[in-house]
Scaffold this motif. Structure first.
Motif, PDB file in Angstrom:
ATOM      1  N   GLY A 148       0.767  -1.240   0.000  1.00 38.38           N
ATOM      2  CA  GLY A 148       0.000   0.000   0.000  1.00 38.38           C
ATOM      3  C   GLY A 148       0.794   1.285   0.000  1.00 38.38           C
ATOM      4  N   THR A 149       2.129   1.213   0.110  1.00 40.57           N
ATOM      5  CA  THR A 149       2.930   2.435   0.043  1.00 40.57           C
ATOM      6  C   THR A 149       2.852   2.999  -1.377  1.00 40.57           C
ATOM      7  OG1 THR A 149       4.432   1.541   1.721  1.00 40.57           O
ATOM      8  CG2 THR A 149       5.230   3.414   0.458  1.00 40.57           C
ATOM      9  N   ASP A 150       2.777   4.299  -1.486  1.00 37.85           N
ATOM     10  CA  ASP A 150       2.619   4.965  -2.778  1.00 37.85           C
ATOM     11  C   ASP A 150       3.840   4.758  -3.672  1.00 37.85           C
ATOM     12  OD1 ASP A 150       1.211   6.840  -4.550  1.00 37.85           O
ATOM     13  OD2 ASP A 150       2.920   8.143  -4.101  1.00 37.85           O
ATOM     14  N   PHE A 151       3.595   4.302  -4.904  1.00 36.94           N
ATOM     15  CA  PHE A 151       4.654   4.048  -5.879  1.00 36.94           C
ATOM     16  C   PHE A 151       5.513   5.296  -6.080  1.00 36.94           C
ATOM     17  CE2 PHE A 151       6.654   3.685  -9.952  1.00 36.94           C
ATOM     18  CZ  PHE A 151       6.834   2.338 -10.204  1.00 36.94           C
ATOM     19  N   ALA A 152       4.870   6.441  -6.300  1.00 36.52           N
ATOM     20  CA  ALA A 152       5.590   7.689  -6.567  1.00 36.52           C
ATOM     21  C   ALA A 152       6.496   8.077  -5.401  1.00 36.52           C
ATOM     22  CB  ALA A 152       4.607   8.810  -6.884  1.00 36.52           C
ATOM     23  N   LYS A 153       6.016   7.867  -4.185  1.00 32.80           N
ATOM     24  CA  LYS A 153       6.802   8.198  -2.995  1.00 32.80           C
ATOM     25  C   LYS A 153       8.062   7.329  -2.942  1.00 32.80           C
ATOM     26  CE  LYS A 153       6.412   8.413   2.026  1.00 32.80           C
ATOM     27  NZ  LYS A 153       5.606   8.069   3.189  1.00 32.80           N
ATOM     28  N   ILE A 154       7.901   6.036  -3.189  1.00 32.32           N
ATOM     29  CA  ILE A 154       9.036   5.106  -3.199  1.00 32.32           C
ATOM     30  C   ILE A 154      10.019   5.502  -4.310  1.00 32.32           C
ATOM     31  CG2 ILE A 154       9.724   2.704  -3.669  1.00 32.32           C
ATOM     32  CD1 ILE A 154       8.461   2.757  -1.001  1.00 32.32           C
ATOM     33  N   ALA A 155       9.499   5.832  -5.492  1.00 32.04           N
ATOM     34  CA  ALA A 155      10.363   6.227  -6.613  1.00 32.04           C
ATOM     35  C   ALA A 155      11.181   7.463  -6.250  1.00 32.04           C
ATOM     36  CB  ALA A 155       9.524   6.477  -7.865  1.00 32.04           C
ATOM     37  N   LYS A 156      10.541   8.455  -5.658  1.00 28.24           N
ATOM     38  CA  LYS A 156      11.240   9.688  -5.295  1.00 28.24           C
ATOM     39  C   LYS A 156      12.337   9.423  -4.269  1.00 28.24           C
ATOM     40  CE  LYS A 156       7.486  12.823  -6.421  1.00 28.24           C
ATOM     41  NZ  LYS A 156       6.369  13.615  -5.938  1.00 28.24           N
ATOM     42  N   GLN A 157      12.096   8.491  -3.357  1.00 32.32           N
ATOM     43  CA  GLN A 157      13.061   8.208  -2.289  1.00 32.32           C
ATOM     44  C   GLN A 157      14.201   7.301  -2.745  1.00 32.32           C
ATOM     45  OE1 GLN A 157      10.523   6.505   0.715  1.00 32.32           O
ATOM     46  NE2 GLN A 157      10.101   8.475   1.666  1.00 32.32           N
ATOM     47  N   HIS A 158      13.929   6.359  -3.651  1.00 34.33           N
ATOM     48  CA  HIS A 158      14.906   5.302  -3.917  1.00 34.33           C
ATOM     49  C   HIS A 158      15.421   5.187  -5.346  1.00 34.33           C
ATOM     50  CE1 HIS A 158      14.449   3.514   0.080  1.00 34.33           C
ATOM     51  NE2 HIS A 158      13.157   3.767  -0.041  1.00 34.33           N
ATOM     52  N   SER A 159      14.666   5.636  -6.342  1.00 33.13           N
ATOM     53  CA  SER A 159      15.061   5.394  -7.726  1.00 33.13           C
ATOM     54  C   SER A 159      16.315   6.178  -8.099  1.00 33.13           C
ATOM     55  CB  SER A 159      13.930   5.760  -8.694  1.00 33.13           C
ATOM     56  OG  SER A 159      14.298   5.391 -10.015  1.00 33.13           O
ATOM     57  N   THR A 160      17.265   5.516  -8.777  1.00 41.94           N
ATOM     58  CA  THR A 160      18.479   6.173  -9.235  1.00 41.94           C
ATOM     59  C   THR A 160      18.310   6.764 -10.637  1.00 41.94           C
ATOM     60  OG1 THR A 160      19.377   4.094 -10.089  1.00 41.94           O
ATOM     61  CG2 THR A 160      19.963   4.693  -7.829  1.00 41.94           C
ATOM     62  N   CYS A 161      17.151   6.559 -11.237  1.00 39.37           N
ATOM     63  CA  CYS A 161      16.854   7.119 -12.559  1.00 39.37           C
ATOM     64  C   CYS A 161      16.366   8.565 -12.384  1.00 39.37           C
ATOM     65  CB  CYS A 161      15.759   6.279 -13.231  1.00 39.37           C
ATOM     66  SG  CYS A 161      15.259   6.904 -14.845  1.00 39.37           S
TER      67      CYS A 161
END
Length: 93
Positions: free
Chosen positions: A27-40
Motif C-alpha cells: 500500500g505504500t505509494d509508488f511515486a513516494k518510493i520512486a522519489k526516495q529510492h530510484s536512481t533514474c
C-alpha cells in the motif's frame, strides 16, 4: 507504432528492489518510493517515464513493457543499469 504509459523504479540491487516491491504491494505509494529510492532521473517525477514507444528502452525492459500485463507491478527485472520495478499503466497501438 505501439506505445505505452509506464512508470518505473531503478535500484542497484535485487534485494532492495524486492523490498520496495513488497512495500508498494502493501500500500505504500509508488511515486513516494520512486522519489526516495530510484536512481533514474525519472524518480524525481515519481518514476513517470511518460509515453514510451516500442524500441525506446533497453532490451529486457522494452520486452517487459510490451508483453507483461497492464496495471500490475512487475519486477525486479535486470538491465545493464540495475534492477527495475515496472508499472505499465496502459498500452496503445
Amino acid at each position: 507504432m505501439k506505445s505505452a504509459i509506464v512508470r518505473h523504479i531503478l535500484v542497484k540491487n535485487k534485494e532492495l528492489a524486492e523490498q520496495l516491491k513488497k512495500k508498494i504491494q502493501a500500500g505504500t505509494d509508488f511515486a513516494k518510493i520512486a522519489k526516495q529510492h530510484s536512481t533514474c532521473p525519472s524518480g524525481k517525477k515519481g518514476g513517470e517515464l511518460g509515453e514510451i514507444k516500442k524500441g525506446q528502452l533497453v532490451g529486457s525492459i522494452d520486452k517487459a513493457v510490451f508483453t507483461l500485463a497492464e496495471r500490475e507491478l512487475h519486477g525486479p527485472i535486470k538491465s545493464q543499469f540495475g534492477w527495475h520495478l515496472l508499472e505499465i499503466k496502459f498500452r496503445m497501438d
